[in-house]
Design an enzyme around this catalytic site. Structure first.
Site, PDB file in Angstrom:
ATOM      1  N   GLU A 210       2.143   5.165  67.816  1.00  0.00           N
ATOM      2  CA  GLU A 210       2.868   6.327  68.319  1.00  0.00           C
ATOM      3  C   GLU A 210       3.739   5.822  69.514  1.00  0.00           C
ATOM      4  O   GLU A 210       4.878   6.106  69.802  1.00  0.00           O
ATOM      5  CB  GLU A 210       2.104   7.645  68.799  1.00  0.00           C
ATOM      6  CG  GLU A 210       3.033   8.849  68.948  1.00  0.00           C
ATOM      7  CD  GLU A 210       2.188  10.133  69.376  1.00  0.00           C
ATOM      8  OE1 GLU A 210       2.642  11.156  69.661  1.00  0.00           O
ATOM      9  OE2 GLU A 210       1.036  10.132  69.020  1.00  0.00           O
TER      10      GLU A 210
ATOM     11  N   GLY B 144       1.885  17.241  73.141  1.00  0.00           N
ATOM     12  CA  GLY B 144       1.130  18.539  73.265  1.00  0.00           C
ATOM     13  C   GLY B 144      -0.333  18.077  73.418  1.00  0.00           C
ATOM     14  O   GLY B 144      -1.147  18.691  74.272  1.00  0.00           O
TER      15      GLY B 144
ATOM     16  N   SER C 150      -1.509  14.531  73.594  1.00  0.00           N
ATOM     17  CA  SER C 150      -1.530  13.061  74.280  1.00  0.00           C
ATOM     18  C   SER C 150      -0.377  12.741  74.881  1.00  0.00           C
ATOM     19  O   SER C 150       0.814  13.583  74.755  1.00  0.00           O
ATOM     20  CB  SER C 150      -1.930  12.332  72.937  1.00  0.00           C
ATOM     21  OG  SER C 150      -1.172  12.019  72.094  1.00  0.00           O
ATOM     22  N   THR C 151      -0.452  11.816  75.529  1.00  0.00           N
ATOM     23  CA  THR C 151       0.921  10.923  76.275  1.00  0.00           C
ATOM     24  C   THR C 151       0.704   9.690  75.952  1.00  0.00           C
ATOM     25  O   THR C 151      -0.472   8.866  76.265  1.00  0.00           O
ATOM     26  CB  THR C 151       0.851  11.629  77.795  1.00  0.00           C
ATOM     27  OG1 THR C 151       2.127  11.056  78.254  1.00  0.00           O
ATOM     28  CG2 THR C 151      -0.200  11.049  78.665  1.00  0.00           C
TER      29      THR C 151
END
Length: 466
Positions: A208, A236, A238-239
């Site tokens: 990602e 929403g 994870s970052t």
């Protein structure tokens, strides 16, 4: 008196002198021929110079990005472009999205050039249907129909279709996640598109981050240069943080988080990590449930203004009703949130999740998107249509302003901005003056990991994968 022989010699000498005067000197004959020869030689040399310069310019431009669009445009008008398509489903924690991409191959170098894309989304996300997988698949089917409407039917069998689920499904029970994925696999097998065994899966957080980084640099035209930008993606659940360190040797802690990413003609070594549980909604949930008994759904929070009563908050398959908590700083005339108290709770929930810390992020130009962009436009930090540039310090200042304002229309903005401020300044170690470029689109194209995933699918082979 001269003799006869002397007279004869004199006459011969006079005749010879007269003959020599009547003829042009040899040197003079050579000079009269040179202008034509020199002119011809100069014309030939100039012609060769022009041809050489043109060839050198053509070769130079062939290997520069500025020339490719010109040639591609000409080739397109002459009908030499063959269209290539890919469909990517982004099953996120708060919603599902479909992106259908149309590419062509660059006429000079064969690289993929993005022409058009479809972007559609729906809410809630797949994770909201954890116990109703068939209903979840219906939401995906509606989005898939949007892709079918824009891709020629004769191209479906050649068009790869994938669904990548992110943090929303990662946080579900394994059997719930698998039920949703299988329902989507059954749908895809009947779609008419090109699918394989990995077409529907939960995407690793590393992918990602890499795909997001690739997308931003692809659209900014920076993949061929050394000055790539860092990508901050706030979802929403994870970052992700991804960038190409200038000197990996200065940070040994990056060793296990480095990945070699192929670009057009080379490779770039990037650091990337995904902080599960440090997404916007996950942090809200952690803050709101702080100190509350497990299973309690009516909650009060120090990060919510006391004028807020029983505001619905959905997280995964659960529903909570959130109210603000009274605090000593608040008055009847000015019911503000105690910012320091709220920030303290946020720190406890966020900072322990940030391992390893991206300590050299501050050395890079930074692009941020997803919830970073959303919260910035909702509070006036950047233009809502164009995006723009702000600073870490502006996020911090705005978070304090929002928490001091009783705003029932944005009941959770205080906790959201406080989280972003803590994440950027204390979590990532960025200075208040650090600039942040906030994007939703670049040149009309959505900032999403989906573009990087599509590019990877269409170009991957055994020796080169993103």
């Amino acid at each position: 008196m001269p003799s006869a022989n002397q007279n004869l010699r004199n006459r011969k000498l006079q005749q010879q002198d007269s003959s020599e005067r009547s003829q042009a000197p040899a040197g003079s004959r050579r000079k009269s021929a040179n202008p034509k020869i020199v002119a011809n030689n100069l014309r030939f040399s100039f012609f060769c110079l022009v041809i050489s310069a043109a060839l050198l310019m053509f070769l130079f431009l062939t290997y520069t990005d500025s020339f490719h669009p010109i040639v591609d445009s000409i080739a397109g008008h002459l009908g030499y472009h063959e269209k290539t398509y890919a469909v990517v489903m982004d099953a996120g924690s708060t919603g599902s999205r479909v992106l259908a991409f149309e590419f062509h191959r660059g006429y000079l170098d064969g690289r993929l050039v993005l022409d058009h894309e479809l972007f559609e989304h729906s809410k809630p996300g797949l994770s909201a249907f954890a116990d109703r997988p068939q209903e979840g698949a219906v939401t995906i089917e509606k989005l898939l129909q949007k892709a079918k409407d824009v891709i020629p039917k004769e191209k479906w069998s050649q068009t790869p279709l994938v669904l990548k689920a992110t943090a929303g499904l990662r946080l579900l029970k394994p059997e719930q996640a698998e039920g949703l994925l299988q329902a989507c696999r059954d749908l895809f097998e009947k779609s008419g598109f090109l699918v394989n065994e990995q077409a529907v899966e939960i995407m690793d957080g590393t992918d990602e981050g890499i795909f997001s980084w690739f997308t931003v640099n692809f659209l900014l035209g920076k993949l061929n240069g050394r000055n790539t930008v860092a990508a901050l993606d706030l979802g929403g659940g994870s970052t992700q943080v991804t960038f190409a360190p200038k000197d990996v040797s200065q940070t040994p802690l990056y060793k296990d988080f480095m990945h070699r990413v192929p670009t057009f003609n080379a490779f770039v070594d990037v650091f990337t990590t995904s902080y599960l549980g440090a997404g916007l909604m996950a942090v809200r949930h952690a803050v709101f449930t702080h100190g509350a008994p497990e299973g309690q759904t009516k909650l009060t929070s120090e990060c919510v203004n006391s004028i807020i009563k029983d505001k619905l908050f959905r997280y995964s398959t659960e529903q909570f009703y959130i109210s603000g908590k009274e605090n000593p700083k608040a008055t009847a005339e000015n019911p503000e949130v105690d910012y320091e108290q709220c920030a303290s709770i946020v720190r406890k929930k966020v900072l322990p999740t940030l391992r390893p810390k991206p300590v050299t992020l501050k050395q890079h130009e930074i692009s941020a998107f997803s919830y970073f962009f959303d919260r910035a436009i909702e509070t006036g930090l950047v233009d809502p249509f164009q995006g723009g540039e702000t600073t870490v310090g502006s996020f911090v200042t705005k978070s304090r302003e929002v928490c001091a304002d009783a705003n029932a229309d944005q009941p959770f903005m205080c906790v959201d901005l406080t989280f972003i401020a803590v994440l950027l300044e204390e979590g990532y170690g960025l200075k208040p003056k650090t600039p942040l470029k906030l994007y939703k689109k670049i040149d009309g194209h959505e900032i999403s990991w989906a573009l990087g995933a599509a590019y990877n699918i269409l170009t991957s082979n055994k020796s080169s994968q993103l």
